[in-house]
Design an enzyme around this catalytic site. Structure first.
Site, mmCIF file in Angstrom:
data_model
loop_
_atom_site.group_PDB
_atom_site.id
_atom_site.type_symbol
_atom_site.label_atom_id
_atom_site.label_comp_id
_atom_site.label_asym_id
_atom_site.label_seq_id
_atom_site.Cartn_x
_atom_site.Cartn_y
_atom_site.Cartn_z
ATOM 1 C CG ASN A 7 46.864 49.873 98.830
ATOM 2 O OD1 ASN A 7 46.043 48.663 99.115
ATOM 3 N ND2 ASN A 7 46.616 50.591 97.349
ATOM 4 N NE ARG A 90 42.533 51.192 97.484
ATOM 5 C CZ ARG A 90 42.669 50.441 96.994
ATOM 6 N NH1 ARG A 90 43.572 49.063 96.821
ATOM 7 N NH2 ARG A 90 41.659 49.787 96.027
ATOM 8 C CG HIS A 179 38.180 52.809 91.656
ATOM 9 N ND1 HIS A 179 37.528 52.172 90.578
ATOM 10 C CD2 HIS A 179 39.635 52.030 91.922
ATOM 11 C CE1 HIS A 179 38.402 51.186 89.464
ATOM 12 N NE2 HIS A 179 39.592 50.968 90.951
ATOM 13 N NE ARG A 240 38.223 42.838 89.297
ATOM 14 C CZ ARG A 240 38.346 44.273 89.767
ATOM 15 N NH1 ARG A 240 38.212 45.846 89.472
ATOM 16 N NH2 ARG A 240 39.705 44.019 91.584
#
Ligand code: ADP
Length: 398
Positions: A7, A90, A179, A240
């Protein structure tokens, strides 16, 4: 088969080496602060953890360090890089081009680069990880596993915004979600735990962490998800803002003479639990502040709970019911109070927790009352395993 899962972020690289034959994690580690004067390289294997500080100039050096640590640490049990059969990366944004994992060919690489315009913090960093692996392990199959792929089953009415068609089409503006690897993993896992085929279930999976998203999955296919064109939409998150009237953003920009880059920073880095509470983006800090009587912290958490309920309710309506709700990620797995507050007041829908069972943290467990119509589960996510499984499936077809 041994799979290296990578990742790669803008300044960090997380990796995990999995033996998919005997189902063990051989090692996992991180390289942090890539490009900064002092970086941190960490490796965990066989119950021990080693960490060292050193300058890591770029992603290629980061991969080189990760690989040499894997080879030189006896506890890992890796004797040669040739033993690694494939690498899984990923990838945050795969647009509407990929509904499954892909071997990274030149075309796939180019698409990941193109979608970098929509995910500027992520896709370019993923490419650096891919490039570094190409240099360090030439010829090894590299597989892209997209966070957006699982959500590609949404119908046009779920993914289309009400923008003029020419703008939406030209700039590929639509809901993609995020996700996806996590939602897919916990959906499959809960079906196993329930002893029922995923294809017969209506599920709502709640990935609640620093980033949060909620997904409706009917008969194994995503029908809706709370994140949108980017991971900004939906739930209020650590930093966020999540759902907001788009014109409120334009109004604020006009009133305060804020440009697009600055507004992006405010919406993604300074808003959410942090922005509302003024305390922290971390729910544990917010909960501590609430205990000390901080009203702004209480409001931040109340918004989080309110919005989760709103998504769950709307997804039950979209699917004409729900068989199970699944909680995962940092908050979903660990915050007993968040799970119970989100599920409270939904008895009408057949949702009721067992307070004793709901004391679980970070473990697979059913937490609903025995006579509740809807099952509620805690299922710790495992994105690395899910990526490695996709890699194995694809490599077997090569
Ligand atoms: P990321 O999205 O960065 O992977 P995580 O999934 O690790 O984030 O989730 C981080 C969030 O989980 C933080 O808000 C943190 O406060 C929350 N969290 C972790 N443990 C607990 C706990 N025991 N109680 C409440 N919140 C927790």
């Amino acid at each position: 088969m041994k799979v290296l899962v990578i990742n790669s972020g803008s300044s960090s690289l997380k990796f995990q080496l999995r033996n998919m034959t005997d189902h063990t994690v051989m090692a996992q580690g991180t390289v942090e602060k890539i490009g900064l004067p002092m970086g941190i390289v960490t490796l965990k294997a066989g119950g021990m953890k080693v960490s060292r500080d050193l300058h890591v100039a770029n992603h290629e050096v980061a991969v080189e360090l990760a690989l040499s640590d894997l080879l030189e640490t006896e506890a890992v049990g890796l004797h040669s890089l040739d033993e690694i059969d494939a690498i899984g990366h990923r990838i945050v944004q795969g647009g509407d081009s990929f509904d499954k994992a892909m071997l990274i060919t030149e075309d796939v690489y180019e698409k990941i680069r193109e979608y970098g315009a929509m995910a500027p913090l992520h896709n370019p960093a993923h490419l650096k990880g891919i490039d570094a692996c190409s240099v360090m392990m030439p010829g090894k199959p590299q597989i892209a596993v997209f966070d957006t792929a699982f959500h590609q089953t949404m119908a046009p009415e779920a993914y289309t915004y009400g923008l003029p068609k020419q703008h939406a089409e030209k700039h590929k503006i639509r809901r993609y979600g995020a996700h996806g690897t996590s939602h897919k993993y916990v959906a499959n896992r809960v079906a196993e735990l329930m002893g029922r085929p995923l294809e017969e279930l209506k599920l709502i999976t709640c990935h609640l962490g620093n980033g949060s998203s909620i997904t409706a999955i009917k008969n194994g296919k995503v029908v809706d998800t709370s994140m949108g064109f980017t991971p900004h939409e939906g739930m209020i998150m650590g930093t966020r803002c999540g759902d907001i009237d788009a014109t409120a953003v334009l109004y604020l920009m006009q009133q305060e003479q804020i440009d697009a880059a600055e507004m992006d920073r405010i919406l993604n880095k300074e808003s959410g639990l942090l922005g509302v509470s003024g305390v922290s983006s971390d729910l544990r800090d917010i909960e501590n502040a609430i205990a000390e009587g901080n009203a702004d912290a209480k409001l931040a958490r109340d918004i989080f709970i309110h919005r989760a309920k709103k998504y769950i309710g709307s997804y039950i309506a979209e699917m004409n019911g729900v068989d199970a709700i699944v909680f995962t990620a940092g908050i979903g797995e660990n915050s007993i109070e968040s799970r119970s507050d989100i599920c409270a007041g939904m008895e009408f829908l057949g949702i009721r927790l067992d307070n004793e069972k709901n004391t679980v943290r970070g473990e697979e467990c059913a937490v609903h009352a025995d006579d509740a119509r809807v099952q509620v589960w805690v299922v710790p996510t495992n994105e690395e395993l899910s990526i490695a499984e996709d890699v194995v499936k694809l490599v077997e077809t090569l």
